[in-house]
Design a protein around this motif. Structure first.
Motif, PDB file in Angstrom:
ATOM      1  N   CYS A 167       9.874  -1.669  -1.214  1.00 31.37           N
ATOM      2  CA  CYS A 167       9.532  -1.275  -2.589  1.00 31.37           C
ATOM      3  C   CYS A 167       8.013  -1.351  -2.718  1.00 31.37           C
ATOM      4  O   CYS A 167       7.353  -0.368  -3.030  1.00 31.37           O
ATOM      5  N   LYS A 168       7.452  -2.520  -2.434  1.00 31.08           N
ATOM      6  CA  LYS A 168       5.998  -2.621  -2.301  1.00 31.08           C
ATOM      7  C   LYS A 168       5.661  -2.270  -0.862  1.00 31.08           C
ATOM      8  O   LYS A 168       6.554  -2.172  -0.018  1.00 31.08           O
ATOM      9  N   ARG A 169       4.414  -2.187  -0.537  1.00 31.21           N
ATOM     10  CA  ARG A 169       3.975  -1.908   0.822  1.00 31.21           C
ATOM     11  C   ARG A 169       4.504  -3.032   1.737  1.00 31.21           C
ATOM     12  O   ARG A 169       4.179  -4.208   1.529  1.00 31.21           O
ATOM     13  N   TYR A 193       1.949   2.018  -5.652  1.00 32.01           N
ATOM     14  CA  TYR A 193       2.569   3.233  -5.146  1.00 32.01           C
ATOM     15  C   TYR A 193       2.910   4.255  -6.242  1.00 32.01           C
ATOM     16  O   TYR A 193       3.047   5.431  -5.962  1.00 32.01           O
ATOM     17  N   ILE A 194       3.068   3.782  -7.501  1.00 32.92           N
ATOM     18  CA  ILE A 194       3.383   4.724  -8.588  1.00 32.92           C
ATOM     19  C   ILE A 194       2.343   4.539  -9.690  1.00 32.92           C
ATOM     20  O   ILE A 194       2.070   3.406 -10.097  1.00 32.92           O
ATOM     21  N   THR A 244      12.560   3.942  -2.800  1.00 32.74           N
ATOM     22  CA  THR A 244      12.686   2.491  -3.011  1.00 32.74           C
ATOM     23  C   THR A 244      11.543   1.984  -3.882  1.00 32.74           C
ATOM     24  O   THR A 244      11.692   0.966  -4.559  1.00 32.74           O
ATOM     25  N   TRP A 245      10.399   2.691  -3.880  1.00 36.69           N
ATOM     26  CA  TRP A 245       9.269   2.257  -4.714  1.00 36.69           C
ATOM     27  C   TRP A 245       9.670   2.237  -6.193  1.00 36.69           C
ATOM     28  O   TRP A 245       9.167   1.427  -6.962  1.00 36.69           O
ATOM     29  N   ALA A 246      10.573   3.162  -6.576  1.00 32.25           N
ATOM     30  CA  ALA A 246      10.993   3.240  -7.982  1.00 32.25           C
ATOM     31  C   ALA A 246      12.282   2.471  -8.240  1.00 32.25           C
ATOM     32  O   ALA A 246      12.468   1.902  -9.314  1.00 32.25           O
ATOM     33  N   GLY A 299      -0.842  -9.694  -0.195  1.00 29.06           N
ATOM     34  CA  GLY A 299      -0.528  -8.383   0.384  1.00 29.06           C
ATOM     35  C   GLY A 299      -0.835  -8.359   1.880  1.00 29.06           C
ATOM     36  O   GLY A 299      -1.049  -9.402   2.510  1.00 29.06           O
ATOM     37  N   SER A 300      -0.890  -7.141   2.444  1.00 26.13           N
ATOM     38  CA  SER A 300      -1.107  -6.974   3.893  1.00 26.13           C
ATOM     39  C   SER A 300      -2.408  -7.629   4.349  1.00 26.13           C
ATOM     40  O   SER A 300      -2.472  -8.253   5.410  1.00 26.13           O
TER      41      SER A 300
END
Ligand code: NAP
Length: 500
Positions: free
Chosen positions: A301-303, A467-468, A457-459, A193-194
């Motif tokens: 979609c993801k961060r 995010y969800i 876009t996350w969904a 990730g970030s």
């Protein structure tokens, strides 16, 4: 105020009595510090901040991993009342942000309100006041409690067999062990990730061998870093309007590009994805590695990761991207499902955060002894990220659904604080003892959020992320930020119950 006098005075109502409310703030990070300054300015000066750690700074104190930086432009990632012409880079590094926080706290005399080493263990609503228990303190009574604990502060440890068996140094990114030298060592990092991207980008050049364990590839966008020289800083100091213009410019840029992409603007989403693909193409020469790094879901979609150092680092001779799943951690290193043992001296867990805790594990008892962790049941909910039915006079800054896209957290929290002050002012004029969100307003907004998230876009992007949540409610604000700013401008008091 003495303890006995304080406790005896439970039914006292500040607004009716025309006195200043006693306000407790939990956490001395960016939100808590901003709240102290804004509340004082608005005339609310009886403030006590309870900080669990030995120093202030929140996430910028907890995180001190190599390469730590903020991917929101520095001029925007600053308090609106304390612009800083001296930022050394377009995207600030962690230590400089922590220094800025210390400077603000000192300049605005925030420290006189802060109790360090004081974790809050229990909050109980006794109506209309709250009893607060904190380690090292007698219980205290407050008219109002503000939780400013932040969201990403409880590390998530991976559920991998044998995690404790590793005989080298092992730590989560937010608990970085500065005493462990990395030079020449065989270092492994789980997660991409970030946080991981920043660490890998920074340390690969100095370690002996870098193994990056990737479960899912992430989209990585270029970060146009830039160092600011003395002439530029002087210009900015001389022309404050230029400074304001830059804040406006970065905000506008985010609102017209990235923010639109996440909520379903196909054209903007594709532009971002294309920029990521171009950087991948340019900076990763090996086609096999490129393929492994290419996500099969949509960008944003993801961060989205903003980092220009990760791809060059992972392409380096001493680095390996491991895509075989991890089966176990063993004393010597990480075993993957192809049977291979990746021998390591240091193992870094860049596996993210538990995102459904906020103020928990503090016990928070609302009306009728309703306990917050039971009410949330692993899926935190709030009204406008700040209030919860059954918990009068209790507010959260950056609570559930608090993050708004990749906006500056400082900008979000300042808007929330101003909104909260409108509510205090209303209580004062109406001589109200308590304010609480109406259950129907809370339910209706949460239903709307669950509906709205479906087109983000996350969904729709074909990925899973923090995010969800497990019930389909977003952990982020699911609309365009311009709506958030508008909602914060003027409180709709029909959503709240004021009791005298
Ligand atoms: P993260 O985005 O949640 O990423 C966690 C990583 O660990 C993912 O790659 C995940 O893989 C992997 N992982 C988790 N459990 C695993 C397991 N059991 N086995 C293998 N891999 C596992 O966490 P983060 O990078 O710490 O970032 C968290 C948030 O911090 C970000 O979303 C962002 O909001 C914030 N942040 C901001 C900045 C900034 O500059 N503003 C910088 C750093 C972080 P999967 O993808 O497969 O789940």
């Amino acid at each position: 105020m003495g303890q006995a006098e304080n406790i005896a005075d439970l039914n006292s109502s500040w607004a009716k009595e025309g006195r200043t409310p006693r306000i407790a703030i939990v956490g001395a990070g960016l939100s808590g510090i901003g709240a102290v300054i804004a509340l004082r300015k608005a005339g609310y000066s009886d403030l006590t901040v309870y900080e669990k750690a030995e120093r202030i700074g929140g996430t910028w104190r907890d995180n001190h991993y190599p390469g730590l930086s903020c991917d929101v432009p520095s001029y925007w990632y600053s308090y609106s009342f304390e612009p800083n012409a001296d930022w050394s880079h377009r995207f600030s590094y962690g230590p400089e942000i922590l220094k800025y926080i210390d400077h603000v706290a000192e300049k605005y005399d925030v420290m006189s309100t802060v109790q360090l080493n004081s974790p809050v263990t229990e909050l109980t609503y006794l109506g209309p006041r709250w009893r607060l228990k904190a380690e090292g303190h007698d219980p205290q009574i407050f008219d109002f409690v503000i939780s400013a604990t932040g969201i990403l502060h409880h590390p998530a440890y991976p559920d991998i067999a044998g995690l404790d068996a590793f005989k080298g140094a092992m730590f989560h990114t937010t608990r970085w062990d500065d005493s462990v030298a990395l030079e020449g060592k065989r270092v492994g990092i789980i997660g991409t990730g970030s946080t991981s991207a920043q660490i890998v980008g920074e340390i690969t050049k100095k370690v002996g061998h870098m193994s990056v364990f990737q479960r899912t590839p992430h989209w990585v966008a270029p970060l146009p870093q830039k160092e600011y020289g003395p002439i530029w800083k002087t210009i900015l100091r001389t022309f404050p309007a230029l400074h304001l213009f830059l804040v406006w410019f970065y905000k506008r840029l985010m609102l017209t590009t990235f923010a639109k992409a996440t909520i379903g603007d196909v054209e903007e989403q594709q532009k971002i994805q294309q920029a990521c693909l171009e950087m991948l193409e340019k900076t990763v020469p090996d086609p096999e590695l490129r393929a492994k790094l290419t996500p099969d879901y949509k960008a944003t979609c993801k961060r989205l990761i903003f980092c220009s150092d990760f791809y060059p680092a992972i392409s380096h001779d001493n680095a390996e991207l491991v895509t075989a799943g991890i089966t176990a951690i063993e004393p010597e290193g990480v075993r993957t499902e192809d049977g291979r043992m990746h021998e390591l001296d240091v193992l870094v867990l860049a596996t993210g955060f538990k995102v459904s805790e906020f103020i928990l594990p503090t016990k928070v008892y609302g009306e009728n002894n309703l306990e917050l962790s039971k009410q949330w049941d692993g899926a935190p909910r709030a009204h406008r990220a700040m209030t919860i039915p059954g918990f009068p006079n209790f507010w959260m800054l950056e609570g559930p659904t608090g993050p708004v896209g990749n906006l500056s957290l400082i900008s979000i929290t300042e808007n929330q604080i101003a909104y909260m002050i409108q509510c205090l002012d209303k209580m004062k004029t109406e001589k109200a003892a308590s304010i609480e969100v109406k259950p129907e307003a809370f339910e209706s907004l949460n239903r709307e959020m669950a509906e709205a998230v479906r087109t983000t876009t996350w969904a729709t992007g074909g990925c899973t992320s923090w995010y969800i949540d497990k019930t389909g409610i977003p952990n982020l604000y699911p609309w365009h930020p311009s709506r958030f700013y508008k909602e914060m401008e003027q409180v709709d008091f029909s959503e709240y119950k004021l009791t005298s």
